[in-house]
Scaffold this motif. Structure first.
Motif, PDB file in Angstrom:
ATOM      1  N   TYR A  50     -12.546  -3.055 -13.345  1.00  0.00           N
ATOM      2  CA  TYR A  50     -11.780  -2.123 -12.548  1.00  0.00           C
ATOM      3  C   TYR A  50     -11.030  -0.972 -13.455  1.00  0.00           C
ATOM      4  N   GLY A  51     -11.612   0.100 -13.399  1.00  0.00           N
ATOM      5  CA  GLY A  51     -11.053   1.416 -13.900  1.00  0.00           C
ATOM      6  C   GLY A  51     -11.489   1.421 -15.478  1.00  0.00           C
ATOM      7  N   PHE A  56     -12.105   4.290  -9.353  1.00  0.00           N
ATOM      8  CA  PHE A  56     -10.697   3.954  -9.069  1.00  0.00           C
ATOM      9  C   PHE A  56     -10.524   3.655  -7.727  1.00  0.00           C
ATOM     10  N   ALA A  60     -13.798   1.953  -6.474  1.00  0.00           N
ATOM     11  CA  ALA A  60     -14.002   1.020  -7.618  1.00  0.00           C
ATOM     12  C   ALA A  60     -15.256   0.155  -7.696  1.00  0.00           C
ATOM     13  N   GLN A  73     -12.054   8.488 -18.232  1.00  0.00           N
ATOM     14  CA  GLN A  73     -10.674   8.401 -18.417  1.00  0.00           C
ATOM     15  C   GLN A  73     -10.038   9.828 -18.660  1.00  0.00           C
ATOM     16  N   LEU A  76      -9.775  11.097 -14.944  1.00  0.00           N
ATOM     17  CA  LEU A  76      -8.784  10.652 -14.106  1.00  0.00           C
ATOM     18  C   LEU A  76      -7.237  11.277 -14.601  1.00  0.00           C
ATOM     19  N   SER A 140       0.342   1.749  -7.015  1.00  0.00           N
ATOM     20  CA  SER A 140      -0.831   2.128  -7.857  1.00  0.00           C
ATOM     21  C   SER A 140       0.231   2.896  -9.109  1.00  0.00           C
ATOM     22  N   LYS A 185     -10.089   2.545 -20.886  1.00  0.00           N
ATOM     23  CA  LYS A 185      -9.015   2.038 -19.968  1.00  0.00           C
ATOM     24  C   LYS A 185      -7.790   2.713 -20.355  1.00  0.00           C
ATOM     25  N   LEU A 188      -6.113   5.032 -17.699  1.00  0.00           N
ATOM     26  CA  LEU A 188      -5.853   4.246 -16.621  1.00  0.00           C
ATOM     27  C   LEU A 188      -4.461   3.636 -17.037  1.00  0.00           C
ATOM     28  N   ASN A 192      -1.108   4.151 -14.670  1.00  0.00           N
ATOM     29  CA  ASN A 192      -0.740   3.025 -13.988  1.00  0.00           C
ATOM     30  C   ASN A 192       0.713   2.534 -14.423  1.00  0.00           C
ATOM     31  N   ASP A 309       1.106  -2.036 -15.431  1.00  0.00           N
ATOM     32  CA  ASP A 309      -0.266  -1.269 -15.318  1.00  0.00           C
ATOM     33  C   ASP A 309      -1.468  -2.278 -14.660  1.00  0.00           C
ATOM     34  N   SER A 321      -6.977  -8.417 -12.424  1.00  0.00           N
ATOM     35  CA  SER A 321      -6.540  -7.525 -11.676  1.00  0.00           C
ATOM     36  C   SER A 321      -5.417  -7.871 -10.665  1.00  0.00           C
TER      37      SER A 321
END
Length: 501
Positions: A50-51, A56, A60, A73, A76, A140, A185, A188, A192, A309, A321
């Motif tokens: 995920y992510g 996202f 997902a 990224q 995002l 989130s 990542k 993210l 997060n 996160d 997750s």
């Protein structure tokens, strides 16, 4: 100041908020490098993460090709920078940078050391990302505000430097830092997390702690101004109840009033049996506020040291997750701080009302000679009432609210960021109320001359008088309130209650 990730104290966090530099201990990079390597192995296996190689939120299920992982990224950060409103104050942004750096440095987020180093570089250079205050629902993570922060790391967005807004690229140049090219990542992991709501709540906590101690100083002054009794502060009363905050508040009031000649002058022969609650029940009310703040402090210290996160990478290389980004603990803590701040101000307003009422206080009406010709503190009490009323509305719990987001994928949110944001306004209101009480109590004590109060109370009176002359006849009240309020916000009166004056 060197702080090991996961071990920050509230005193250290307050120091960072006030401008202290932050460093991490030697060898901090190793856990990060391990988690980055573990994530790279999972990516190479072709697993859906995920992510990392998926979209996202509601997206997902969308797989992202390996050639687009860096762009994922970057997109995002850009798409999530959707905040509005005025920029967050610099002390808050300092804490956000520190909390985010220390959280990522725990090595469970699969970010490279360069990301943490850039966060620390901005903090220690005083180059602070410009973060719009509104746009997070506290689940989130604080996505929008953290996106605005994170844009500066890649040379985009805006930052504030000595009061001036500059571009993200210029910000990095001024800090002597190269832009970060995000790895898998990393965007993210930056977005997060609960660092924004936690930083806001921490600043609110520090303000509330100072207001609590200022309220005890002002309350002690009002007791002597109204020729009230110190019997309600007898330790035997509070030991029988056993509430720790109440016991401590009573002890503080006893110390503040110890040695008062005003108190001794009416120890015998006073026909009043009991004082009104705003004087007599100060330990019970302020003690309850202290206990609320102590609990909030415990929660927020934990959160400040947490990894929040998602997903997380374990030391064994597992990718998990979860939902540590949900800021419900922060929302509850902020709501409890709000309740305490409102009650500190509400009780102070009642003491102002008592002091200005000649029936209750035995003092001249509205604390001025030649009443009628002069109105004295009449409208200052009205101002205090308006501020106290406003705080009652602002104190409504935000944690009971939730609005589904992200096409109902994120269907319960904490509203922690809003819960913490309103603390600054409430603290400002209560500081105004306490400033008015300090002025009123100093005026009331003046009517008892040549008798003196205790040394700490006389010191507080002198502090008030350093900013505002006695009220002999009507003049502009607002400048006096503003001047004493500045001392309240600086913590000068709080220091007396803490024994630091």
């Amino acid at each position: 100041m060197i702080i090991a990730p996961g071990s920050a104290t509230l005193a250290q966090l307050r120091a960072i908020m006030q401008g202290e530099a932050l460093e991490l201990p030697q060898g901090w990079q190793a856990p990060l490098e391990q988690s980055v390597a573990a994530l790279a192995a999972r990516i190479a296996s072709g697993e859906a993460l995920y992510g990392v190689n998926t979209g996202f939120g509601k997206l997902a299920s969308q797989r992202i090709g390996s050639a687009d992982l860096a762009k994922l990224q970057l997109n995002l950060l850009r798409s999530h920078a959707a905040g509005i409103g005025s920029f967050m104050p610099e002390p808050v942004v300092r804490l956000i940078l520190a909390l985010k750096a220390m959280s990522l440095a725990r090595g469970a987020s699969a970010v490279r050391p360069v990301v943490v180093q850039t966060l620390l570089g901005l903090l220690n250079a005083g180059v602070l990302p410009a973060i719009p205050a509104k746009g997070s629902v506290g689940a989130s993570g604080d996505l929008a505000p953290l996106a605005h922060l994170s844009l500066v790391l890649i040379g985009e967005g805006q930052a504030r430097v000595e009061g001036t807004t500059v571009s993200g690229a210029e910000a990095l140049r001024l800090a002597g830092l190269p832009p970060v090219a995000l790895g898998p990542k990393e965007g993210l992991a930056l977005l997060n997390g609960t660092q924004v709501s936690t930083a806001l709540a921490l600043v609110g906590l520090f303000q509330a702690q100072d207001l609590l101690h200022t309220g005890l100083t002002a309350g002690a002054m009002s007791v002597d101004a109204a020729r009230g009794s110190d019997t309600p502060f007898d330790p035997r009363i509070h030991a029988l109840r056993g509430q720790p905050g109440q016991i401590e508040a009573a002890a503080t009031l006893r110390r503040l009033l110890d040695g008062s000649a005003i108190r001794e002058s009416h120890r015998t022969g006073d026909t009043r049996v009991q004082d009104p609650y705003c004087l007599r029940c100060q330990p019970q009310v302020m003690g309850a506020c202290a206990d609320q703040l102590a609990h909030a402090a415990t929660v927020l210290q934990r959160e400040a040291n947490a990894v929040t996160d998602n997903p997380l990478v374990t030391a064994e290389g597992e990718v998990l997750s979860g939902g540590n980004f949900h800021a419900e603990p922060v929302a509850f803590a902020a709501d409890n701080i709000a309740l305490a701040v409102a009650e500190i101000g509400a009780l102070a307003e009642r003491r102002i009302a008592l002091l200005t009422d000649p029936v209750l206080s035995g003092l001249p009406a509205f604390l001025v000679r030649e009443g009628g010709l002069n109105s004295g503190f009449m409208i200052a009490q009205v101002t205090a009432a308006a501020l106290a009323s406003e705080n009652k509305s602002l104190a409504h719990p935000r944690s009971v609210d939730s609005m589904p987001t992200s096409a109902n994928q994120e269907d319960h949110v904490s509203m922690a960021t809003g819960a913490a944001l309103r603390l600054a306004e409430m603290a400002d209101n209560t500081a105004g109320i306490l400033a008015i009480e300090l002025l009123a109590a100093a005026q009331g004590i003046g009517f008892h001359r040549p008798l003196t109060s205790s040394p700490p109370v006389e010191q507080a009176v002198a502090m008030v008088r350093s900013q505002a002359a006695p009220w002999d006849e009507d003049r502009h009240m607002a400048p006096d309130i503003a001047a004493v309020k500045a001392l309240v916000e600086a913590g000068d009166f709080a220091a007396l209650a803490e024994g630091r004056g």
